[in-house]
Scaffold this motif. Structure first.
Motif, short mmCIF file in Angstrom:
data_model
loop_
_atom_site.label_atom_id
_atom_site.label_comp_id
_atom_site.label_asym_id
_atom_site.label_seq_id
_atom_site.Cartn_x
_atom_site.Cartn_y
_atom_site.Cartn_z
N VAL A 100 1.72 10.35 -0.01
CA VAL A 100 2.76 10.23 -1.02
C VAL A 100 3.95 9.49 -0.43
CG1 VAL A 100 3.77 12.49 -0.44
CG2 VAL A 100 4.15 11.53 -2.71
N LEU A 101 4.65 8.73 -1.27
CA LEU A 101 5.88 8.09 -0.83
C LEU A 101 6.93 9.16 -0.53
CD1 LEU A 101 6.02 5.24 -3.51
CD2 LEU A 101 5.18 5.06 -1.16
N PRO A 102 7.75 8.98 0.51
CA PRO A 102 8.63 10.08 0.98
C PRO A 102 9.60 10.60 -0.07
CG PRO A 102 8.49 8.34 2.63
CD PRO A 102 7.80 7.82 1.40
N TYR A 103 10.38 9.73 -0.72
CA TYR A 103 11.36 10.22 -1.69
C TYR A 103 10.68 10.69 -2.97
CZ TYR A 103 15.15 8.65 1.29
OH TYR A 103 16.02 8.51 2.34
N TYR B 247 0.84 -1.19 0.00
CA TYR B 247 0.00 0.00 0.00
C TYR B 247 0.88 1.25 0.00
CZ TYR B 247 -4.05 -2.86 1.39
OH TYR B 247 -5.06 -3.78 1.43
N PRO B 248 0.37 2.35 -0.56
CA PRO B 248 1.11 3.61 -0.43
C PRO B 248 1.29 3.97 1.04
CG PRO B 248 -0.65 3.82 -2.06
CD PRO B 248 -0.86 2.51 -1.37
N SER C 272 -1.79 4.91 -6.59
CA SER C 272 -1.07 3.63 -6.63
C SER C 272 0.43 3.89 -6.72
CB SER C 272 -1.53 2.79 -7.83
OG SER C 272 -0.96 3.26 -9.04
N THR C 273 1.21 3.02 -6.07
CA THR C 273 2.66 3.26 -6.06
C THR C 273 3.29 3.20 -7.44
OG1 THR C 273 3.17 0.93 -5.53
CG2 THR C 273 2.82 2.44 -3.68
N ILE D 30 5.63 6.23 -8.84
CA ILE D 30 7.00 6.05 -9.34
C ILE D 30 7.12 6.58 -10.76
CG2 ILE D 30 8.81 4.38 -9.88
CD1 ILE D 30 8.16 4.97 -6.83
N MET D 31 6.06 6.45 -11.56
CA MET D 31 6.10 7.01 -12.91
C MET D 31 6.22 8.53 -12.85
SD MET D 31 6.06 5.45 -15.88
CE MET D 31 7.37 6.45 -16.52
#
Length: 529
Positions: free
Chosen positions: A135-138, A129-130, A380-381, A385-386
């Motif tokens: 938002v993902l940190p990096y 899961y995200p 979605s992760t 990433i995109m």
């Protein structure tokens, strides 16, 4: 077909309806649909890099479980070193980009290599899961650097900005309207300002019964290359206007706010300091030295951005909302009456132990999943990433010109020039013109080609969308009705994004050819009198 067939439909719905007419056009011409803004190019570098991340991630996951078609999970310790060993930068252009990306993350941003590669690889695989939900940190750090590089014109805001990736810019728009209402920042009967012409949802959503907002139009001037009229911006000083919605550069006029317009907005905010500004900057990268209103008034502004147009990624649904750490949205919530604050505490109490301190951007995330699913919210992760990879494909060119950015600008400029050459209609090569769309006024075109008397006849004898319908039905060309975006009747929106370059000269010729048909009919009527 009844000439009132399209009355009442939105601009996009009208365009969809005309496609069937154009596909079976009377002249059996090639079907040309320049009605949509979907680009007909894609960015290859970030997509190939995404594939390599998955390929490596699957290989690395087999280190923990490798049974049948099942792999396990990646491990963080040493993952950057293993990733480098996997890459062959001397043999493969994509791997070379990934090595440049690694260098940028390590040395320019000073990120811990194992941490960031772990996030990129796992995010691409999509096996978690995200986390955090927003938002993902990096990914947030990378996106912020990209926004700063492309939209802020030198203002250093990346470390003061929070980002919420969304399912395209369209989801961002819906989430913003919904959360503004949920948090009592806009209420039925409130006045909002809208810079017209503008992307149709910004006109249509406020009129829905659940919002019922009063729209005050801030008009751009078609006689001045669609630059926003600075005197119109004085309206924003009225404290009764709660919010100001803009698309910058505009859709459909493709014109960015000038320095004078940005200064005028800033001056108006001095008189209306609690004004909320929502700016949609999806076309900003097509303007040299673009400056977002977020860079001028970060405290007041909520930024919407989408990767869809620049990177040819409409199907990916990659958008975002960005807001400053210190902002007017949080301030206005804190100043609500106690009964409203109590209702909001009850609404968000399952999200946090202290709902009063929940920032507006986190409320956007919670509201996007009806609060109860906040713990599984977030884009979605793989999509996140995109967004990071598209951002990095630009950021690695920190010491030189990004060739991809340059190629996209040159491509749409060529199409713009070809269209206007065929029309023999004046173009606009000013710095503010993104050239993603053209607005062509058919009444001005009629006068330019055949005189004022014909213009008078043409503009009074037919419904304003008659030319648009006949262009599809007879000539096989689909354009969009600019009046659906809030411009004056008679303006046609032409997208320079979604057709082969050679078709734009042809579209110009088809427009002129149909105008001649109207003129011949006019001559026959005049001769019979």
């Amino acid at each position: 077909m009844d000439k009132t067939f399209f009355n009442g439909l939105g601009a996009f719905e009208t365009s969809f309806s005309m496609i069937k007419l154009a596909e079976n056009n009377e002249k059996e011409n090639i079907f040309l649909n320049a009605g949509r803004g979907n680009p007909n190019w894609i960015n290859t570098q970030a997509r190939l890099a995404f594939n390599r991340l998955i390929e490596f991630g699957i290989k690395d996951s087999k280190r923990t479980i490798d049974m049948a078609e099942m792999a396990g999970y990646t491990t963080k310790k040493g993952i950057a070193q293993r990733f480098e060993a996997f890459l062959e930068p001397d043999e493969d252009e994509t791997d070379n980009f990934l090595m440049l990306m690694l260098d940028y993350l390590r040395f320019d941003l000073e990120y811990a290599a194992d941490d960031v590669i772990k996030e990129l690889v796992d995010g691409a695989i999509g096996n978690n899961y995200p986390e955090p939900s927003r938002v993902l940190p990096y990914t947030e750090l990378i996106i912020n650097k990209y926004l700063e590089s492309t939209l802020y014109d030198g203002e250093k805001l990346s470390e003061k900005t929070k980002v919420f990736p969304t399912e395209g810019g369209t989801a961002a728009i819906v989430y913003i309207f919904n959360s503004l209402k949920r948090n009592h920042l806009i209420q039925p009967g409130d006045k909002i300002a809208i810079n017209t012409p503008i992307f149709t949802p910004y006109l249509q959503i406020p009129e829905l019964s659940e919002f019922d907002l009063v729209e005050v139009y801030i008009d751009s001037d078609p006689s001045d290359k669609w630059n926003i009229r600075v005197d119109q911006l004085d309206k924003l000083a009225d404290p009764d206007i709660k919010a100001f919605f803009i698309v910058n550069p505009s859709n459909p006029a493709s014109t960015a706010f000038s320095d004078e317009a940005l200064a005028a907005v800033k001056k108006a905010v001095e008189s209306n300091p609690d004004l909320m500004i929502i700016t949609d900057d999806v076309y900003g990268t097509f303007v040299e030295d673009f400056r977002s209103i977020y860079a001028v008034l970060p405290y007041n502004t909520l930024l919407v951005y989408s990767y869809s147009k620049l990177f040819g990624a409409t199907g990916w649904r990659l958008g975002l909302i960005a807001v400053n750490d210190i902002n007017v949205f949080d301030k206005r919530i804190s100043e609500l009456p106690q009964d409203m604050l109590q209702r909001l505490r009850n609404r968000y109490k399952i999200v946090t132990g202290d709902p009063s301190d929940l920032p507006f951007i986190e409320r956007l995330v919670a509201d996007s999943r009806s609060v109860g699913l906040y713990h599984t919210a977030g884009l979605s992760t793989p999509q996140q990433i995109m967004e990071a990879l598209f951002s990095l494909s630009h950021l690695v060119h920190r010491y030189d010109i990004d060739p991809y950015f340059l190629a996209t600008v040159e491509l749409i400029d060529q199409r713009y020039q070809d269209l206007h050459k065929a029309l023999k209609f004046p173009g606009d090569d000013s710095r503010e013109n993104a050239k993603y769309y053209s607005l062509i006024n058919i009444y001005e075109l009629a006068e330019k080609k055949f005189g004022k008397d014909f213009r008078r006849y043409f503009s009074t004898s037919f419904p304003h969308n008659d030319f648009l319908k006949n262009l599809a039905e007879k000539n096989g060309v689909v354009l969009m009705d600019g009046s659906g975006f809030g411009s004056r009747e008679g303006n046609l929106r032409i997208s320079q994004a979604n057709l082969p370059t050679e078709d734009y000269y042809l579209i110009g010729k088809q427009i002129i050819g149909l105008m001649k048909d109207y003129y011949e009919e006019y001559q026959e009527k005049m001769a019979s009198k």
